[in-house]
Design an enzyme around this catalytic site. Structure first.
Site, mmCIF file in Angstrom:
data_model
loop_
_atom_site.group_PDB
_atom_site.id
_atom_site.type_symbol
_atom_site.label_atom_id
_atom_site.label_comp_id
_atom_site.label_asym_id
_atom_site.label_seq_id
_atom_site.Cartn_x
_atom_site.Cartn_y
_atom_site.Cartn_z
ATOM 1 N N HIS A 113 85.895 27.620 -16.925
ATOM 2 C CA HIS A 113 86.739 28.767 -17.271
ATOM 3 C C HIS A 113 85.926 30.068 -17.268
ATOM 4 C CE1 HIS A 113 89.251 31.023 -20.520
ATOM 5 N NE2 HIS A 113 89.569 31.423 -19.307
ATOM 6 N N HIS A 119 85.909 33.963 -14.758
ATOM 7 C CA HIS A 119 85.638 35.279 -15.342
ATOM 8 C C HIS A 119 84.359 35.899 -14.774
ATOM 9 C CE1 HIS A 119 88.566 35.585 -18.775
ATOM 10 N NE2 HIS A 119 88.688 34.304 -18.493
ATOM 11 N N HIS A 131 92.444 30.238 -12.447
ATOM 12 C CA HIS A 131 92.299 30.693 -13.829
ATOM 13 C C HIS A 131 93.487 30.259 -14.675
ATOM 14 C CE1 HIS A 131 92.763 33.646 -17.157
ATOM 15 N NE2 HIS A 131 91.515 33.303 -17.349
#
Length: 919
Positions: free
Chosen positions: A578, A583, A770
């Site tokens: 994640h 990100h 995501h």
């Protein structure tokens, strides 16, 4: 007549040609979504030439002065003299849309009234229209006379969300087509400029999508530059816009010096040197991430000065003070309200400290106490709670509050226990979540049994040898031998051995943290479901294997082993899959896009919705999530070593060329290439919900991107010679991912296929990947026993003193191994925040101002085709979730797989695919 043609743009209005259809300013009379096809199919989105049309609306938009001029020249065309050749001035009108704030503080209101007063005496907002042509006399772009925004003071008290202002430009007949507008804000307060539309040119309305904050001239003296929605490759830039194009990019790059102000719009790179806070305590010192020791992607530079105690670390900015990101990257008001109201700010920074003294040491006594968090609530026996609740708003997850001597907090029931309260205990559900849960991207096919470690044997020696044997699993393979199970692709594995083993000594030395490095072996049944057949638990000096239970004691041991697997899984999911892979690894591409791709560039326009809010949410993460003593360190097994695990994964595992869905599935052995299949792949677990739905979205994204790219790059040479495009990709690699710049696996950028692959991967990561990894965090993790983020005890064996207490009260031992009450409620609050869609979310297939985001009408039409395809995919996903033959997403107590369903309502919904990494 020659002059009349020049003024009217007769080639644009009167010739029914293909060039008219692609004119940037062609008025689009009707744009309709394509009708649905009868079958689900993904075809290239057609680029059909738009039919030219002569509209009364276009003629009416021409100013009266211009019509009179035409009439004069038509009547006097036989009197060709110098007066006729003179340029004639006429006026065009601008409609300027400004977005108001819903709420203003006292200072903002005061400044607003002051601006309304000074606007009357000449401190205005001033606009200047710039042509795509250069004046041959001055060799400068042709410009209109400056125009002021009218009626600002009259409309200053408007409560409307959007306020429309007017301005009037004076141009001459030789002005040409408008290509840019400069805006000077002589007020004291910034304002959000949404768009500008110019009416009065023969070509029809000219649109300038702005979506940007315009700062006061007092803070930023230079004029703001906004371009029309017409895309241009660098080599095709009209002469009047070339200098402005480069000037705007230079403004966005900055000079790499000084501390950034919150009002700046400067994009630059830096290492992660702001995670620790050594000025407060040496225990909060953290290494620099980014460099030889801890390779890492780069983040947005803030320019803050060094800390007092460590010159290599940047001074921290703690909440509630904001971290710098470029002004246009900050959350808009709706998003900001959703985020702040509620969760991290209120829960973590106000509620938890007040509770800490009372519940720090408390464990859950039984499952009923966990259930009470969702049913009756958590009784807070605090003498200060009434005053505390008055000081800040409660988060949304707090759905009931009884204001008495005992505060009553009730959390929303997570979906994992909403259909079947005990589903999480079942082995089939434990295995199902490996392909349809919140972390479905670690499962891999077993090719060698027992599994082999890739760690350095010179360091770890024989301790790397697996303890798994054929005897451990042979009785669970439906009569197959291990070799037969391997050959028929029936053995799979979730392997965290190499990820955790190098860190276990340090993790297990932390207070209240205990972990193994786990391997879970899964068998694919004839029904297409998975079942766990063995769990290997490794410590640096020992290993043990736990198999499915045969009695009461082994049942509790098995449940504890699954909990440790869940803890491993939660850490890798959050820190690697994640945070790192979506990100952090996208941030360099976003920074480089703003620095190297002009707003005029077609690829910038394509990427724009997929970059929204990412820099801001990453900055918030550096403050509260991945920071020293932040949420991840407090709530996850790895503690202060979490980012080191993430950095090791970046160094040893991350490869951009493997981040696309098909490549990732093949790398993990979950699929093999098969040109006869719809997506060119054959899944080895046919009912693999993440992959099944993901391939639909991947293919739709890829088709849309190819349609778009081929529109602007009809031959490969244009890709190679596109200076901005090459600079963007080069900077993304060599600066943004500097620690991998010498890797030989970076894809080349030389052909249309290269560009399609790179952009498709970025869009996939920002949107569908995501979403699949983020929006199920509370629905699956909000019930902590299902996947505890940390464990506090190892599993005792018969030779250890703890074994007696384990046998005496296994449930008590189980709960003493899980996170404490404080850790649980803190974690629940955080993952609820991360799982929440804000009201202003933009989902895949949507864009702001969908009909004017680009001036290319054919691309607008193709985007509506893409949007329609996304709608068909959503219908297919809904159909799959009702298909009883798909046992991994349909059945008694089985949660449907909706994490790839494109749309969602606001809130925690366990579905919805936003365009960008926005939370």
């Amino acid at each position: 007549m020659a002059l009349a043609k020049e003024i009217m743009g007769s080639r644009l209005i009167f010739e029914r040609s293909s060039s008219l259809a692609s004119s940037p300013f062609q008025s689009r009379l009707s744009i309709k979504k394509k009708t649905q096809r009868t079958q689900l199919s993904i075809n290239p989105f057609d680029l059909r030439p738009m039919k030219a049309a002569i509209s009364g609306g276009v003629v009416e938009a021409i100013s009266e002065d211009l019509v009179k001029t035409l009439r004069f020249n038509t009547l006097g065309r036989n009197q060709e003299n110098e007066e006729v050749e003179k340029a004639v001035q006429f006026k065009v009108r601008a409609v300027v849309t400004v977005r108001n704030k819903n709420k203003e503080d006292f200072k903002e209101t005061l400044v607003k009234h002051l601006d309304a007063f000074t606007d009357k005496i000449g401190r205005n907002v001033v606009l200047e229209l710039i042509s795509i042509q250069v004046d041959p006399k001055t060799n400068e772009p042709k410009k209109s006379k400056p125009a002021i925004l009218k009626d600002w003071s009259k409309k200053s008290n408007s409560k409307a969300e959007k306020v429309h202002y007017a301005a009037e430009f004076t141009v001459d007949s030789a002005f040409g087509l408008p290509g840019a507008i400069t805006v000077t804000n002589k007020h004291q307060k910034e304002f959000f400029l949404e768009n500008i539309t110019i009416e009065g040119f023969a070509c029809g309305p000219v649109h300038f999508p702005c979506n940007s904050w315009v700062q006061s001239q007092n803070d930023h003296p230079s004029k703001r530059i906004f371009f029309t929605n017409q895309p241009y490759l660098p080599s095709e830039t009209p002469s009047g816009l070339r200098t402005l194009r480069e000037q705007e990019l230079e403004n966005l790059r900055g000079n790499g010096k000084g501390e950034r102000k919150l009002s700046d719009r400067i994009y630059d790179f830096d290492v992660y040197n702001d995670i620790g806070n050594p000025d407060i305590s040496t225990e909060l010192a953290r290494p620099v991430f980014g460099g030889r020791e801890f390779p890492y992607p780069r983040r947005c530079r803030t320019g803050r000065r060094s800390s007092d105690t460590d010159l290599m670390s940047e001074r921290r900015v703690e909440k509630p003070l904001p971290m710098y990101v470029p002004r246009d990257e900050q959350f808009e008001e709706s998003k900001k309200n959703t985020f702040a109201a509620c969760r991290l700010k209120a829960v973590l920074h106000n509620l938890v400290p007040s509770l800490k003294a009372s519940i720090l040491a408390e464990d859950f006594a039984n499952f009923g106490e966990i259930d009470s968090l969702y049913k009756e609530g958590l009784l807070l026996k605090l003498g200060i709670q009434d005053d505390m609740f008055k000081k800040f708003p409660l988060p949304k997850i707090v759905t009931t509050l009884q204001k008495s001597s005992e505060g009553l907090l009730r959390y929303d029931t997570p979906k994992i226990v909403s259909k079947d309260k005990y589903a999480w205990l079942r082995d089939d559900e434990f295995a199902r979540q490996a392909i349809a849960g919140i972390n479905p991207v670690n499962i891999e096919r077993v090719t060698t049994y027992p599994p082999v470690s890739n760690l350095d044997r010179e360091i770890y020696g024989s301790h790397l040898d697996s303890a798994l044997t054929e005897d451990h699993i042979i009785g669970h393979l439906d009569g197959l031998s291990v070799q037969q199970a391997l050959e028929t692709n029936r053995l799979f594995m979730v392997d965290y051995h190499d990820t955790y083993l190098p860190f276990l000594d340090r993790i297990n030395a932390l207070d209240g943290r205990k972990a193994y490095a786990t391997r879970t072996i899964l068998f694919l049944t004839r029904l297409g479901t998975l079942k766990p057949v063995a769990i290997e638990l490794s410590l640096p000096k020992s290993k043990r294997v736990v198999t499915p239970p045969i009695d009461a004691t082994s049942n509790w041991t098995w449940q504890l082993a699954k909990a440790h697997v869940g803890s491993n899984d939660a850490g890798v999911h959050q820190l690697v899959n994640h945070w790192l892979r979506t990100h952090a690894c996208l941030e360099p591409f976003i920074l480089a896009a703003h620095r190297q791709l002009s707003a005029l560039h077609p690829i910038y326009k394509l990427l724009d919705p997929h970059m929204r809010y990412t820099l801001e949410i990453n900055a918030v993460a550096r403050q509260t999530l991945v920071s020293a003593d932040g949420v991840i360190e407090s709530c996850f097994t790895a503690g202060q070593y979490g980012l080191e695990i993430s950095a090791a994964a970046y160094k040893n595992q991350w490869r951009f060329d493997m981040e696309g869905l098909p490549a990732d599935l093949i790398r993990r052995g979950m699929a093999v290439p098969d040109p006869t299949q719809p997506h060119g792949l054959k899944l080895l677990v046919e009912d693999y919900p993440y992959a099944n739905d993901g391939l639909l979205l991947w293919s739709a994204i890829q088709t849309w991107v190819r349609t778009y790219v081929e529109r602007y790059y009809p031959n490969p040479n244009l890709v190679k010679t596109d200076t901005e495009l090459q600079a963007w990709y080069s900077e993304s690699i060599n600066v943004g991912h500097a620690d991998h710049r010498d890797a030989d696996w970076w894809p080349e950028l030389s052909t249309v296929d290269d560009l399609v692959s790179i952009i498709t991967t970025i869009v996939w990561l920002a949107s569908a990947q995501h979403a699949a990894l983020n929006f199920g965090q509370y629905p699956y993790g909000g019930y902590v026993p299902n996947r505890p983020p940390l464990m506090r005890q190892l599993i005792p064996d018969e030779s250890e003193p703890e074994f007696a207490s384990f046998v005496e009260d296994p449930q008590k031992y189980f709960f003493s191994s899980l996170p404490s009450l404080l850790q649980t409620t803190k974690f629940m609050a955080v993952v609820d925040t991360l799982s929440t869609h804000s009201p202003d979310e933009e989902y895949i297939g949507e864009r702001q101002q969908p009909s004017i985001w680009t001036g290319d009408a054919e691309i607008v039409d193709a985007f509506y085709g893409f949007s329609a395809e996304i709608g068909r995919i959503e219908q297919e996903i809904e159909k799959r979730n009702k298909d009883p033959s798909r046992r991994n997403r349909c059945g008694a107590g089985v949660l449907p797989y909706e994490l790839m369903a494109p749309s969602s309502e606001p809130g925690v919904t366990c579905r919805g695919v936003p365009n960008s990494v926005s939370i």
